[in-house]
Design a protein around this motif. Sequence first.
Motif, PDB file in Angstrom:
ATOM      1  N   PHE A 314       0.842  -1.189   0.000  1.00 50.50           N
ATOM      2  CA  PHE A 314       0.000   0.000   0.000  1.00 50.50           C
ATOM      3  C   PHE A 314       0.875   1.234   0.000  1.00 50.50           C
ATOM      4  CE2 PHE A 314       0.978  -1.105   4.341  1.00 50.50           C
ATOM      5  CZ  PHE A 314       1.200   0.108   4.979  1.00 50.50           C
ATOM      6  N   GLY A 315       0.260   2.413  -0.216  1.00 55.87           N
ATOM      7  CA  GLY A 315       1.012   3.648  -0.070  1.00 55.87           C
ATOM      8  C   GLY A 315       0.763   4.724  -1.098  1.00 55.87           C
ATOM      9  N   SER A 316      -0.001   4.451  -2.159  1.00 54.53           N
ATOM     10  CA  SER A 316      -0.250   5.433  -3.218  1.00 54.53           C
ATOM     11  C   SER A 316       1.052   5.872  -3.892  1.00 54.53           C
ATOM     12  CB  SER A 316      -1.006   6.657  -2.663  1.00 54.53           C
ATOM     13  OG  SER A 316      -2.266   6.282  -2.163  1.00 54.53           O
ATOM     14  N   TRP A 317       1.804   4.885  -4.370  1.00 50.61           N
ATOM     15  CA  TRP A 317       3.046   5.127  -5.087  1.00 50.61           C
ATOM     16  C   TRP A 317       2.923   4.590  -6.506  1.00 50.61           C
ATOM     17  CZ3 TRP A 317       6.662   7.775  -2.300  1.00 50.61           C
ATOM     18  CH2 TRP A 317       6.614   7.679  -0.918  1.00 50.61           C
ATOM     19  N   MET A 318       3.556   5.277  -7.440  1.00 50.06           N
ATOM     20  CA  MET A 318       3.712   4.811  -8.825  1.00 50.06           C
ATOM     21  C   MET A 318       5.219   4.705  -9.061  1.00 50.06           C
ATOM     22  SD  MET A 318       1.637   4.187 -11.514  1.00 50.06           S
ATOM     23  CE  MET A 318       0.216   5.221 -11.149  1.00 50.06           C
ATOM     24  N   LEU A 319       5.758   3.487  -8.989  1.00 47.45           N
ATOM     25  CA  LEU A 319       7.202   3.290  -8.924  1.00 47.45           C
ATOM     26  C   LEU A 319       7.735   2.664 -10.201  1.00 47.45           C
ATOM     27  CD1 LEU A 319       7.288   1.789  -5.321  1.00 47.45           C
ATOM     28  CD2 LEU A 319       7.683   4.172  -5.976  1.00 47.45           C
ATOM     29  N   TYR A 320       8.984   3.020 -10.539  1.00 46.68           N
ATOM     30  CA  TYR A 320       9.664   2.414 -11.673  1.00 46.68           C
ATOM     31  C   TYR A 320      11.127   2.191 -11.323  1.00 46.68           C
ATOM     32  CZ  TYR A 320      10.635   7.399 -12.510  1.00 46.68           C
ATOM     33  OH  TYR A 320      10.989   8.722 -12.374  1.00 46.68           O
ATOM     34  N   GLY A 321      11.847   1.456 -12.156  1.00 40.95           N
ATOM     35  CA  GLY A 321      13.217   1.036 -11.874  1.00 40.95           C
ATOM     36  C   GLY A 321      14.268   2.103 -12.199  1.00 40.95           C
ATOM     37  N   TYR A 322      15.439   1.670 -11.860  1.00 40.67           N
ATOM     38  CA  TYR A 322      15.761   0.358 -11.288  1.00 40.67           C
ATOM     39  C   TYR A 322      15.899   0.443  -9.771  1.00 40.67           C
ATOM     40  CZ  TYR A 322      16.701  -1.223 -16.060  1.00 40.67           C
ATOM     41  OH  TYR A 322      16.575  -1.556 -17.386  1.00 40.67           O
ATOM     42  N   GLY A 323      15.890  -0.746  -9.147  1.00 34.83           N
ATOM     43  CA  GLY A 323      15.901  -0.771  -7.698  1.00 34.83           C
ATOM     44  C   GLY A 323      17.194  -0.363  -7.045  1.00 34.83           C
ATOM     45  N   ASP A 324      18.245  -0.147  -7.858  1.00 40.55           N
ATOM     46  CA  ASP A 324      19.513   0.364  -7.311  1.00 40.55           C
ATOM     47  C   ASP A 324      19.629   1.875  -7.475  1.00 40.55           C
ATOM     48  OD1 ASP A 324      19.867   0.576 -10.036  1.00 40.55           O
ATOM     49  OD2 ASP A 324      21.717  -0.592 -10.111  1.00 40.55           O
ATOM     50  N   GLY A 325      18.594   2.500  -7.980  1.00 40.52           N
ATOM     51  CA  GLY A 325      18.609   3.952  -8.142  1.00 40.52           C
ATOM     52  C   GLY A 325      19.020   4.419  -9.518  1.00 40.52           C
ATOM     53  N   GLN A 326      19.530   3.512 -10.360  1.00 42.64           N
ATOM     54  CA  GLN A 326      19.876   3.874 -11.729  1.00 42.64           C
ATOM     55  C   GLN A 326      18.608   3.909 -12.579  1.00 42.64           C
ATOM     56  OE1 GLN A 326      23.081   4.677 -12.808  1.00 42.64           O
ATOM     57  NE2 GLN A 326      23.457   4.625 -10.593  1.00 42.64           N
ATOM     58  N   SER A 361      11.917   3.727  -7.570  1.00 43.97           N
ATOM     59  CA  SER A 361      11.615   3.017  -6.331  1.00 43.97           C
ATOM     60  C   SER A 361      12.717   3.169  -5.289  1.00 43.97           C
ATOM     61  CB  SER A 361      11.382   1.529  -6.633  1.00 43.97           C
ATOM     62  OG  SER A 361      12.509   0.954  -7.276  1.00 43.97           O
ATOM     63  N   ALA A 362      13.978   3.115  -5.703  1.00 42.90           N
ATOM     64  CA  ALA A 362      15.070   3.223  -4.747  1.00 42.90           C
ATOM     65  C   ALA A 362      15.197   4.636  -4.187  1.00 42.90           C
ATOM     66  CB  ALA A 362      16.373   2.801  -5.395  1.00 42.90           C
ATOM     67  N   LEU A 363      14.954   5.628  -5.027  1.00 40.91           N
ATOM     68  CA  LEU A 363      15.120   7.013  -4.585  1.00 40.91           C
ATOM     69  C   LEU A 363      13.958   7.474  -3.717  1.00 40.91           C
ATOM     70  CD1 LEU A 363      16.539   8.579  -7.874  1.00 40.91           C
ATOM     71  CD2 LEU A 363      17.776   7.626  -5.920  1.00 40.91           C
ATOM     72  N   LEU A 364      12.761   6.967  -3.994  1.00 40.08           N
ATOM     73  CA  LEU A 364      11.606   7.361  -3.188  1.00 40.08           C
ATOM     74  C   LEU A 364      11.478   6.525  -1.924  1.00 40.08           C
ATOM     75  CD1 LEU A 364       8.713   8.031  -5.734  1.00 40.08           C
ATOM     76  CD2 LEU A 364      10.146   9.682  -4.533  1.00 40.08           C
ATOM     77  N   LEU A 365      11.788   5.229  -2.009  1.00 38.36           N
ATOM     78  CA  LEU A 365      11.561   4.338  -0.881  1.00 38.36           C
ATOM     79  C   LEU A 365      12.867   3.712  -0.393  1.00 38.36           C
ATOM     80  CD1 LEU A 365       8.239   2.610  -2.012  1.00 38.36           C
ATOM     81  CD2 LEU A 365       8.545   4.560  -0.479  1.00 38.36           C
ATOM     82  N   TYR A 366      13.314   2.654  -1.050  1.00 36.34           N
ATOM     83  CA  TYR A 366      14.491   1.921  -0.575  1.00 36.34           C
ATOM     84  C   TYR A 366      15.025   1.060  -1.713  1.00 36.34           C
ATOM     85  CZ  TYR A 366      10.677  -1.413  -0.109  1.00 36.34           C
ATOM     86  OH  TYR A 366       9.577  -2.185  -0.354  1.00 36.34           O
ATOM     87  N   PRO A 367      16.301   0.694  -1.687  1.00 41.79           N
ATOM     88  CA  PRO A 367      16.843  -0.199  -2.711  1.00 41.79           C
ATOM     89  C   PRO A 367      16.196  -1.579  -2.629  1.00 41.79           C
ATOM     90  CG  PRO A 367      18.598   0.959  -1.559  1.00 41.79           C
ATOM     91  CD  PRO A 367      17.345   1.199  -0.776  1.00 41.79           C
ATOM     92  N   ALA A 368      16.011  -2.184  -3.777  1.00 40.69           N
ATOM     93  CA  ALA A 368      15.472  -3.543  -3.853  1.00 40.69           C
ATOM     94  C   ALA A 368      16.011  -4.186  -5.120  1.00 40.69           C
ATOM     95  CB  ALA A 368      13.943  -3.536  -3.864  1.00 40.69           C
ATOM     96  N   SER A 369      16.135  -5.499  -5.099  1.00 33.57           N
ATOM     97  CA  SER A 369      16.676  -6.208  -6.260  1.00 33.57           C
ATOM     98  C   SER A 369      15.840  -7.445  -6.545  1.00 33.57           C
ATOM     99  CB  SER A 369      18.131  -6.617  -6.000  1.00 33.57           C
ATOM    100  OG  SER A 369      18.200  -7.516  -4.896  1.00 33.57           O
ATOM    101  N   GLY A 370      15.963  -7.932  -7.781  1.00 31.26           N
ATOM    102  CA  GLY A 370      15.229  -9.130  -8.161  1.00 31.26           C
ATOM    103  C   GLY A 370      13.737  -8.920  -8.252  1.00 31.26           C
ATOM    104  N   THR A 371      13.303  -7.699  -8.548  1.00 33.75           N
ATOM    105  CA  THR A 371      11.874  -7.418  -8.593  1.00 33.75           C
ATOM    106  C   THR A 371      11.304  -7.705  -9.973  1.00 33.75           C
ATOM    107  OG1 THR A 371      12.150  -5.096  -9.206  1.00 33.75           O
ATOM    108  CG2 THR A 371      12.155  -5.611  -6.854  1.00 33.75           C
ATOM    109  N   THR A 372      10.001  -7.903  -9.994  1.00 32.99           N
ATOM    110  CA  THR A 372       9.330  -8.263 -11.246  1.00 32.99           C
ATOM    111  C   THR A 372       9.426  -7.164 -12.285  1.00 32.99           C
ATOM    112  OG1 THR A 372       7.744  -9.346  -9.784  1.00 32.99           O
ATOM    113  CG2 THR A 372       7.206  -9.287 -12.118  1.00 32.99           C
TER     114      THR A 372
END
Length: 437
Positions: A314-326, A361-372
């Motif tokens: 949840f959270g009302s976010w529209m997120l895009y990659g990449y999860g390392d901030g690039q 996604s990484a810049l708004l929330l947190y780094p993540a990897s291996g995401t769909t």
Amino acid sequence: MKAKMNKILLVLCLAFCSVLAKNEIYDGHALYQIDLQTAEQGSFFAELEHRLNLDVWAHGGLGDPATVLVPKAARSLLQDGLGAAGIGYRLAVENVKEELDLEEKLLSEAAAKSNRTSRFGLPFDTIHRYAAVDAYLVELASRYPNLVTVVSAGRSFEGRDIKYLKISTTNFQDRSKPIVYMQSLLHAREWVTLPATLYAIEKLVIDVQEQDLLQNIDWIILPIANPDGYEFTHTSSRYWRKNRATGYMIGNWCSGVDLNRNFGFQWSEASSASVCSETFHGSSAFSEPEAAIIRDITLAYGDRIELFLDIHSFGSWMLYGYGDGQLPPNGLIIHMVGVRMAQAIDAVKWPSNRNYVVGNSALLLYPASGTTSDYAQSLGIPLAYTYELPAYRNNYSTLNGFLVDPDFIEQAGFETWQGIKEGARYAADSYRARNKK
């Protein structure tokens, strides 16, 4: 009639009582909101998260506090640790079991009051179980054979059939049409995401009002991407997030893989190697059958998928990659389309929910990897997003986070569909223009 009514009430009572027993495992669990002001505080909290095996619902961002579910036995340890580090917090929910019981009560009452007609389709007055959705997909293909194909993509860890729909006026033969792919319930506890995919199916197949969405676009819709985990949230543990893989099991509780960390792009770089973690990435990329199924669909149709949507809450976010901030090479276009989708939702959302926030996604929330969605983007799919639907709150309900008020079910589908349409139409225009060259 009286005997029939008594039987219905008995069934509802038995179902409600069983859920109350299920919810006992959360008795005394509390929900905290934590104000993390510095990177050092964030690192300290991450250590606490790992040491106390906390379930972080939201890591915070843009001034939002982190939200974390804390077991009863760990509450004093968390409070002592935060106090010693000078980190502010507040107790948002004293006992989440009370909210779980309330959710079940509201959903049961709504189902009992339902004014369902003989009209075909799944109504938007409750959250439907796996078996009902599975049968519905088969029935859709039977009733609309010239528009809908149901595909059995494979089996989950526990052997459930994972089905998706192909919706097309040309049986997917017209390669001048792009494909929009969308899925929900990759994370088992995110029930409110299911109405989004079911609403899209309703508007594309049963209650068609905008023909261009069918004439110009082919659709792939996978409503229940994690059926084992989803059923487990109904029968045993409402807040279960992962799949139900047992090969990694530690004790009676630590099991399952976070499917949204199991994909083969930057796998394991920003996730957990601990099976007890909510972000456990599995033994290898695509180690889980549910992730492998989505990979295979994406590879089979990737040259025509223009828009890839992974719907979460949840959270009302529209997120895009990449999860390392690039950012991907077309990052500006991805952001622009994300804003257009968000604005379409914001125009019809309920005032009690905040506007969508769009960004990496990484810049708004947190780094993540291996995401769909990152995996889809890495394959060259132009537009890949993770929708984070809102957590519904109003003056009459105290439900938080992943819990669903029946009043919000149809609204969740309706408003999300407005964003999907905006993105789909842009995808159709972009795909057509690129392939004319």
